[in-house]
Design a protein around this motif. Structure first.
Motif, PDB file in Angstrom:
ATOM      1  N   THR A 292       0.741  -1.299   0.055  1.00 42.07           N
ATOM      2  CA  THR A 292       0.004  -0.148  -0.020  1.00 42.07           C
ATOM      3  C   THR A 292       0.942   1.297  -0.138  1.00 42.07           C
ATOM      4  O   THR A 292       2.108   1.196   0.554  1.00 42.07           O
ATOM      5  CB  THR A 292      -1.026   0.183   1.311  1.00 42.07           C
ATOM      6  N   TYR A 293       0.268   2.466  -0.310  1.00 42.19           N
ATOM      7  CA  TYR A 293       1.054   3.315  -0.400  1.00 42.19           C
ATOM      8  C   TYR A 293       0.373   4.667   0.418  1.00 42.19           C
ATOM      9  O   TYR A 293      -0.739   4.586   0.235  1.00 42.19           O
ATOM     10  CB  TYR A 293       1.262   4.209  -1.865  1.00 42.19           C
ATOM     11  N   SER A 294       1.160   5.382   1.217  1.00 44.79           N
ATOM     12  CA  SER A 294       0.445   6.343   1.932  1.00 44.79           C
ATOM     13  C   SER A 294       1.048   7.711   1.781  1.00 44.79           C
ATOM     14  O   SER A 294       2.338   7.658   2.030  1.00 44.79           O
ATOM     15  CB  SER A 294       0.250   5.947   3.475  1.00 44.79           C
ATOM     16  N   SER A 295       0.378   8.879   1.508  1.00 40.82           N
ATOM     17  CA  SER A 295       1.092  10.100   1.659  1.00 40.82           C
ATOM     18  C   SER A 295       0.930  10.755   3.061  1.00 40.82           C
ATOM     19  O   SER A 295       1.183  11.833   3.191  1.00 40.82           O
ATOM     20  CB  SER A 295       0.587  10.899   0.521  1.00 40.82           C
ATOM     21  N   ASN A 296       0.393  10.117   3.806  1.00 42.11           N
ATOM     22  CA  ASN A 296       0.122  10.496   5.178  1.00 42.11           C
ATOM     23  C   ASN A 296       0.678   9.642   6.265  1.00 42.11           C
ATOM     24  O   ASN A 296       0.212   9.415   7.523  1.00 42.11           O
ATOM     25  CB  ASN A 296      -1.598  10.599   5.456  1.00 42.11           C
ATOM     26  N   GLY A 297       2.095   9.111   6.011  1.00 44.92           N
ATOM     27  CA  GLY A 297       2.750   8.485   7.012  1.00 44.92           C
ATOM     28  C   GLY A 297       2.636   7.052   7.424  1.00 44.92           C
ATOM     29  O   GLY A 297       1.615   6.558   6.467  1.00 44.92           O
ATOM     30  N   LYS A 298       2.968   6.517   8.328  1.00 43.19           N
ATOM     31  CA  LYS A 298       2.948   5.203   8.527  1.00 43.19           C
ATOM     32  C   LYS A 298       1.536   4.565   9.285  1.00 43.19           C
ATOM     33  O   LYS A 298       1.308   3.596   8.956  1.00 43.19           O
ATOM     34  CB  LYS A 298       4.318   4.959   9.584  1.00 43.19           C
ATOM     35  N   GLY A 299       0.833   5.574  10.039  1.00 42.09           N
ATOM     36  CA  GLY A 299      -0.191   5.323  10.385  1.00 42.09           C
ATOM     37  C   GLY A 299      -1.286   4.849   9.531  1.00 42.09           C
ATOM     38  O   GLY A 299      -1.781   3.707   9.470  1.00 42.09           O
ATOM     39  N   LEU A 300      -1.449   5.744   8.474  1.00 42.82           N
ATOM     40  CA  LEU A 300      -2.520   5.302   7.463  1.00 42.82           C
ATOM     41  C   LEU A 300      -1.794   4.165   6.739  1.00 42.82           C
ATOM     42  O   LEU A 300      -2.929   3.273   6.458  1.00 42.82           O
ATOM     43  CB  LEU A 300      -2.451   6.509   6.352  1.00 42.82           C
ATOM     44  N   ALA A 301      -0.951   3.803   6.494  1.00 42.98           N
ATOM     45  CA  ALA A 301      -0.200   2.587   5.708  1.00 42.98           C
ATOM     46  C   ALA A 301      -0.620   1.429   6.493  1.00 42.98           C
ATOM     47  O   ALA A 301      -1.040   0.355   5.972  1.00 42.98           O
ATOM     48  CB  ALA A 301       0.997   2.763   5.461  1.00 42.98           C
ATOM     49  N   SER A 302      -0.554   1.556   7.904  1.00 46.02           N
ATOM     50  CA  SER A 302      -0.856   0.338   8.943  1.00 46.02           C
ATOM     51  C   SER A 302      -2.463   0.216   8.594  1.00 46.02           C
ATOM     52  O   SER A 302      -2.985  -1.113   8.442  1.00 46.02           O
ATOM     53  CB  SER A 302      -0.473   0.772  10.242  1.00 46.02           C
ATOM     54  N   ARG A 303      -3.117   1.265   8.632  1.00 48.72           N
ATOM     55  CA  ARG A 303      -4.642   0.918   8.747  1.00 48.72           C
ATOM     56  C   ARG A 303      -5.034   0.613   7.513  1.00 48.72           C
ATOM     57  O   ARG A 303      -5.915  -0.444   7.428  1.00 48.72           O
ATOM     58  CB  ARG A 303      -5.261   2.277   9.186  1.00 48.72           C
ATOM     59  N   ASN A 304      -4.498   0.817   6.215  1.00 55.58           N
ATOM     60  CA  ASN A 304      -4.966   0.198   5.112  1.00 55.58           C
ATOM     61  C   ASN A 304      -4.610  -1.071   4.983  1.00 55.58           C
ATOM     62  O   ASN A 304      -5.569  -2.113   4.641  1.00 55.58           O
ATOM     63  CB  ASN A 304      -3.996   0.628   3.963  1.00 55.58           C
ATOM     64  N   LEU A 305      -3.339  -1.778   5.770  1.00 56.84           N
ATOM     65  CA  LEU A 305      -2.983  -2.996   5.359  1.00 56.84           C
ATOM     66  C   LEU A 305      -4.028  -3.984   6.798  1.00 56.84           C
ATOM     67  O   LEU A 305      -4.581  -4.986   6.321  1.00 56.84           O
ATOM     68  CB  LEU A 305      -1.747  -3.361   6.230  1.00 56.84           C
ATOM     69  N   GLN A 306      -4.303  -3.334   7.570  1.00 51.15           N
ATOM     70  CA  GLN A 306      -5.122  -3.856   8.737  1.00 51.15           C
ATOM     71  C   GLN A 306      -6.448  -3.933   8.265  1.00 51.15           C
ATOM     72  O   GLN A 306      -7.375  -4.899   8.359  1.00 51.15           O
ATOM     73  CB  GLN A 306      -5.177  -3.000   9.892  1.00 51.15           C
ATOM     74  N   ASN A 307      -6.932  -2.790   7.546  1.00 49.74           N
ATOM     75  CA  ASN A 307      -8.659  -3.046   7.080  1.00 49.74           C
ATOM     76  C   ASN A 307      -8.605  -4.251   6.220  1.00 49.74           C
ATOM     77  O   ASN A 307      -9.577  -4.882   5.754  1.00 49.74           O
ATOM     78  CB  ASN A 307      -8.868  -1.807   6.554  1.00 49.74           C
ATOM     79  N   TRP A 308      -7.656  -4.276   4.897  1.00 50.47           N
ATOM     80  CA  TRP A 308      -7.529  -5.128   4.023  1.00 50.47           C
ATOM     81  C   TRP A 308      -7.619  -6.654   4.592  1.00 50.47           C
ATOM     82  O   TRP A 308      -8.314  -7.465   4.145  1.00 50.47           O
ATOM     83  CB  TRP A 308      -6.409  -4.844   3.050  1.00 50.47           C
ATOM     84  N   ALA A 309      -6.466  -6.796   5.355  1.00 48.00           N
ATOM     85  CA  ALA A 309      -6.408  -8.196   6.233  1.00 48.00           C
ATOM     86  C   ALA A 309      -7.759  -8.673   7.077  1.00 48.00           C
ATOM     87  O   ALA A 309      -8.145  -9.708   6.664  1.00 48.00           O
ATOM     88  CB  ALA A 309      -5.248  -8.161   7.254  1.00 48.00           C
ATOM     89  N   ARG A 310      -8.269  -7.961   7.588  1.00 50.43           N
ATOM     90  CA  ARG A 310      -9.730  -8.262   8.456  1.00 50.43           C
ATOM     91  C   ARG A 310     -10.705  -8.576   7.300  1.00 50.43           C
ATOM     92  O   ARG A 310     -11.688  -9.509   7.524  1.00 50.43           O
ATOM     93  CB  ARG A 310     -10.244  -7.006   9.314  1.00 50.43           C
ATOM     94  N   LYS A 311     -10.962  -7.916   6.150  1.00 47.99           N
ATOM     95  CA  LYS A 311     -11.914  -8.104   5.421  1.00 47.99           C
ATOM     96  C   LYS A 311     -11.699  -9.186   4.351  1.00 47.99           C
ATOM     97  O   LYS A 311     -12.484  -9.847   4.011  1.00 47.99           O
ATOM     98  CB  LYS A 311     -12.161  -6.712   4.603  1.00 47.99           C
TER      99      LYS A 311
END
Length: 728
Positions: A292-311
C-alpha cells in the motif's frame, strides 16, 4: 508553403499513431495509482506510483518530466515493471531463466492486458509479456482493493518451449520508484526478542532481507517492511510504502538504489537452492506481494493493511475471538486428570472462554514428559490422562467452557515411534550427522504420505473431541540438512515443502472451516499473510514480559490487525497484574497464570478485567488503530482504537520511563475522532480499591481532543491507564 503544411500534417499524424501505439495501464485505488506504460521497444515500464491526480489524461505527461538521461557509461536504467536478466539489464532482476536450449537471456515484450471487475471494490488487471525469441510468457497480476488502497501483485510464468526451462529467480513483483532519498524500516528478531526495529537510509548498493531457514522463516527477519520516499516518514506525515510477502517459506526482499534517483524493490520466494524446472505447459504461480502507498505517514499505511487483512485475508477477520486460559506456565509437562480438571474450574472461575491444553498430553512408549521424546506419537498419554482428551473435553463442556489443544504435527523427536517406523518421512541428509533444534527434526511435507499423516493427526483429535474449539499449531525447528528422501528434484524442496503445508491446511479448513487456530513457531517466527489465510491469529513471542511485549506488539501493529495478535497475562515480569493485563488487552487477551494462586484482589481484578474487556474488545479488534506516542521516544506509550462510527474509542497508556521521569507531563493528542462530536472520557479496568483521578463527568469536543489532547495522568504509581471514550 503547401508542401510545408502537408509535411506538418504528416508529422502530426505520425506522432498521434506513435502515441496510440504506446499503451498506458493504470492500477487505481481510492487514493493511489500505479501507472504502467509501454515504450518504443514494447517494454512495459513503471511510470508512476503514488497519490492519484484528478485528471487521468495527464498521467502520460509524468515520464516526460523525468529529465535524467544516462550517459554512455551508465547502466541501462529503464524502469521495467518486471525485470528479466541476461540481455541489457545488469541490475538485480526479478526473473532469471535458463531456456530449454541453454540460453540465459530473456526479453519481455508487452502483448496485451485485460481488466476484470470482481466486485465494486476489487479489480484484477492481467498483463501478458512474452519473449519475442522464445515461446515464453509472464502474466503480471495486479489485484487492486479500492477502499483499502491495497494492491496484491504476483506473476504467473509458463512456456511452450521444446524441453524444460529452469527458473533461476522468479520474483512476485518489481516496484521501481523515483526519489531523492529512501529510508527502510524493517524488523529483525531472535527467539524471545522478536520484531526489533531499525530504520536506515538506503545508500548505494543492494540491501537484502531474506530467509533460508525453511520453517520459522521470520526468525531473523520479518518479511514485511516500510519504505519512506524523499525522507524519513513519521506516524502521520511522509510518503511511504508498506509491503508484506504472503509466503510461509524462504523469502527474499531486494532494495537496490541506482543512478542516484531510483530504487527498485524486488519481492518473492528466495531462489536460494531452488532452481525450478518448469515443464512445457506448466504454470508457475508466485506468492502474492501485498503493498500500500500512503502520503500521510506510517499510521495510514498500517490501517490500510489492517483493514484489508480483516476483510479479505485473515481467517475470520471480521468475526469474533475466544479468550483462553493456557496451562503451559502453570504445569509445563507435569499434569494429570486431576490437575487439568482443576484448571477447567479455574477457566470458568476466571470467566474466559476456552481451556487450552498445551504440550505434554501424548506419547506412551516414549512419554512426552519433556522436550526430548514423544513428538510425533499423537496418542494420549495413558499415565497422565486415564480417560484421554475426550474426558477433559467433556469436563470443559460440563462446566460451560470450551476445550482447545496444542499440536506440533510438522515435527518429530528422534526418540519416538514415528521416527522408528518411518525414517523415510524425515527431512535429513542420509550421509550427514543429524542436527536437532529443540531435540526435533522436521517431517517431509513434500511427501503426500506425510501430508495424509498430519491431516489425520488433526482429524483424529476431532474424533476424540468433536467439540474441539481451538488449536494451537506450533513449529519449533528449522530445516537443517535439507533433503527429501522421496522428492526427485531436490531443487524443488523448499517450494514443495510450503505447497505440502498449504495442501494440509486446505484440507483441514475444508473439513473444519470455523475452528480457531493459533499460528505459533517457537514464538513469532512464522507470521505472514499466506499462513493467516488459514489461521485466525498468531503468537507474537514466547517473551510475555509486558514491558518487552509493548515493543513487540507495537512493531507487529505496523502490518497486522490487533484481532490477529495473541497476548497473554503470565507470571513473566515483575510488573503488577493490572499492567500485565492492560498490555495484553492491546490485541486478543488470554491468560497463562496459576489462577488458584492469585491473591483475592488479583483474582477479583482479573475477573472484572475479563468483563471489562468483553465490553470493548470489538473496538480493539475491528476499530481503526492510532499510535499516539511511541515507547521509544516517550515516557508514556499510548495507542488507541476508534470504531468506524467514531462514537467509541479505547486508549491504552503505559508508563515506560526507566530513570528519573515520574509522570506524563503533557496532554496526549488523540486521533481518529469526529471533530464535531462531544465525548466523555472514563477510566476503566481499575484495580479493586483504587480511585481514578479522571473526571468522567466532563465533556470534550472531538476538535479539542485532537488538537489540545488529554492527560491520562500516567505516572510511576499509575503505570497503566485504560480510557474509554464515548460520544454523547
Amino acid at each position: 508553403m503547401k508542401k510545408k503544411y502537408l509535411y506538418s500534417i504528416f508529422l502530426l499524424i505520425m506522432t498521434h499513431e506513435a502515441s496510440m501505439a504506446q499503451q498506458q495501464i493504470t492500477i487505481e485505488t481510492k487514493r493511489n495509482v500505479l501507472v504502467l506504460s509501454t515504450d518504443a521497444d514494447h517494454a512495459l515500464v513503471s511510470s508512476y506510483f503514488g497519490k492519484k491526480i484528478a485528471n487521468k489524461s495527464e498521467y502520460p505527461v509524468i515520464p516526460t518530466l523525468d529529465k535524467y538521461l544516462p550517459g554512455s557509461d551508465d547502466l541501462y536504467n529503464k524502469r521495467e515493471a518486471y525485470v528479466a536478466s541476461g540481455s541489457v539489464n545488469l541490475l538485480e532482476p526479478a526473473l532469471s531463466v535458463t531456456h530449454a536450449d541453454g540460453n540465459k537471456s530473456t526479453v519481455l515484450s508487452f502483448q496485451s492486458f485485460k481488466e476484470t471487475l470482481i466486485d465494486n471494490n476489487r479489480k484484477l488487471t492481467t498483463i501478458v509479456l512474452k519473449d519475442p525469441k522464445y515461446n515464453f510468457e509472464v502474466r503480471l497480476q495486479y489485484l487492486a482493493y479500492f477502499e483499502e488502497d491495497v494492491v496484491e501483485q504476483w506473476s504467473e510464468i509458463s512456456h511452450q518451449e521444446k524441453g524444460t526451462v529452469v527458473l533461476n529467480k522468479f520474483a512476485s513483483a518489481n516496484l521501481s520508484l523515483s526519489g531523492k532519498k529512501f529510508y527502510l524500516k524493517n524488523q529483525y528478531s531472535t527467539a524471545m526478542r522478536e520484531m526489533r526495529s531499525e530504520e536506515q537510509q538506503l545508500l548505494h548498493g543492494l540491501r537484502t532481507l531474506d530467509s533460508k531457514l525453511g520453517t520459522r522463516t521470520n526468525l531473523l527477519h520479518s518479511s514485511s517492511f516500510m519504505l519512506s520516499i524523499d525522507g524519513p516518514s513519521a506516524e502521520d506525515t511522509g510518503n511511504i510504502i508498506a509491503g508484506s510477502l504472503a509466503w510461509t517459506g524462504n523469502f527474499r526482499l531486494d532494495f537496490e538504489t541506482f543512478d542516484d534517483y531510483y530504487l527498485r524493490i524486488t519481492a518473492g520466494i528466495n531462489n536460494f537452492s531452488s532452481n525450478y524446472s518448469l515443464k512445457a505447459g506448466e504454470n508457475f504461480v508466485t506468492p502474492k506481494f501485498v503493498y500500500t502507498y500512503s502520503s500521510n505517514g506510517k499510521g495510514l499505511a498500517s490501517r490500510n493493511l489492517q483493514n484489508w487483512a480483516r476483510k479479505y485475508q485473515l481467517m475470520d477477520g471480521a468475526g469474533d475471538r475466544a479468550t483462553l486460559l493456557n496451562n503451559w506456565e502453570t504445569t509445563y509437562f507435569d499434569f494429570n486428570d486431576e490437575k487439568l480438571n482443576s484448571l477447567v474450574q479455574d477457566t470458568k472461575n476466571l470467566g474466559v472462554d476456552v481451556f487450552l491444553l498445551d504440550d505434554g498430553w501424548f506419547g506412551n512408549k516414549y512419554p512426552r514428559n519433556g522436550s526430548t521424546a514423544g513428538l510425533g506419537d499423537w496418542q494420549f498419554n495413558k499415565q497422565k490422562l486415564k480417560n484421554g482428551i475426550t474426558s477433559i473435553g467433556k469436563e470443559a463442556t460440563t462446566n460451560g467452557v470450551k476445550f482447545g489443544i496444542w499440536l506440533e504435527p510438522e515435527m518429530v523427536n528422534p526418540k519416538s515411534e514415528l521416527y522408528e517406523q518411518h525414517p523415510d518421512w524425515i527431512i535429513r541428509q542420509p550421509e550427514r550427522k543429524e542436527y536437532y533444534m529443540r531435540n526435533q527434526l522436521v517431517l517431509d511435507l513434500t511427501n503426500k504420505k506425510v501430508q495424509d499423516f498430519i491431516f489425520n493427526v488433526v482429524d483424529e483429535t476431532f474424533a476424540q473431541v468433536p467439540d474441539l474449539a481451538f488449536i494451537k499449531w506450533d513449529c519449533n525447528s528449522l530445516i537443517y540438512n535439507a533433503n527429501s528422501p522421496t522428492l526427485k528434484n531436490q531443487d524443488h524442496f523448499y517450494i514443495e515443502y510450503v505447497r505440502g503445508l498449504n495442501s494440509v491446511l486446505e484440507r483441514i479448513r475444508k473439513k473444519y472451516p470455523k475452528v480457531p487456530m493459533m499460528l505459533c513457531a517457537g514464538g513469532g517466527s512464522r507470521v505472514d499473510y499466506a499462513a493467516l489465510k488459514y489461521f485466525t491469529e498468531f503468537w507474537p513471542s514466547d517473551n510475555t514480559n509486558p514491558f518487552d511485549r509493548i515493543f513487540i506488539q507495537w512493531e507487529y501493529s505496523y502490518y497486522f490487525p490487533s484481532i490477529a495478535v495473541d497476548n497473554h497475562v503470565t507470571d513473566m515480569g515483575k510488573q503488577p497484574i493490572k499492567f500485565k493485563t492492560d498490555v495484553a488487552m492491546m490485541g486478543k487477551l488470554g491468560y497463562d497464570v496459576k489462577v488458584h494462586e492469585l491473591s483475592e484482589s488479583d483474582l477479583l481484578f482479573s475477573q472484572n478485567a475479563v468483563k471489562a474487556y468483553n465490553g470493548f474488545k470489538e473496538i480493539v479488534w475491528h476499530g481503526q488503530q492510532y499510535r499516539l506516542q511511541d515507547p521509544y521516544q516517550h515516557d508514556v506509550a499510548s495507542i488507541s482504537y476508534v470504531n468506524d462510527s467514531k462514537d467509541q474509542a479505547v486508549v491504552f497508556n503505559y508508563f515506560m520511563a526507566t530513570r528519573t521521569t515520574t509522570r506524563q507531563a503533557l496532554p496526549i493528542i488523540l486521533k481518529g475522532l469526529d471533530a464535531n462530536k462531544r465525548y466523555k472520557l472514563e477510566e476503566i479496568n481499575l484495580y479493586p480499591g483504587s480511585k481514578s483521578p479522571i473526571d468522567s463527568s466532563k465533556v470534550y469536543s472531538g476538535d479539542f481532543l485532537m488538537n489540545i489532547g488529554f492527560n491520562p495522568e500516567v505516572n510511576d504509581r499509575r503505570t497503566s491507564v485504560v480510557i474509554k471514550i464515548s460520544s454523547i
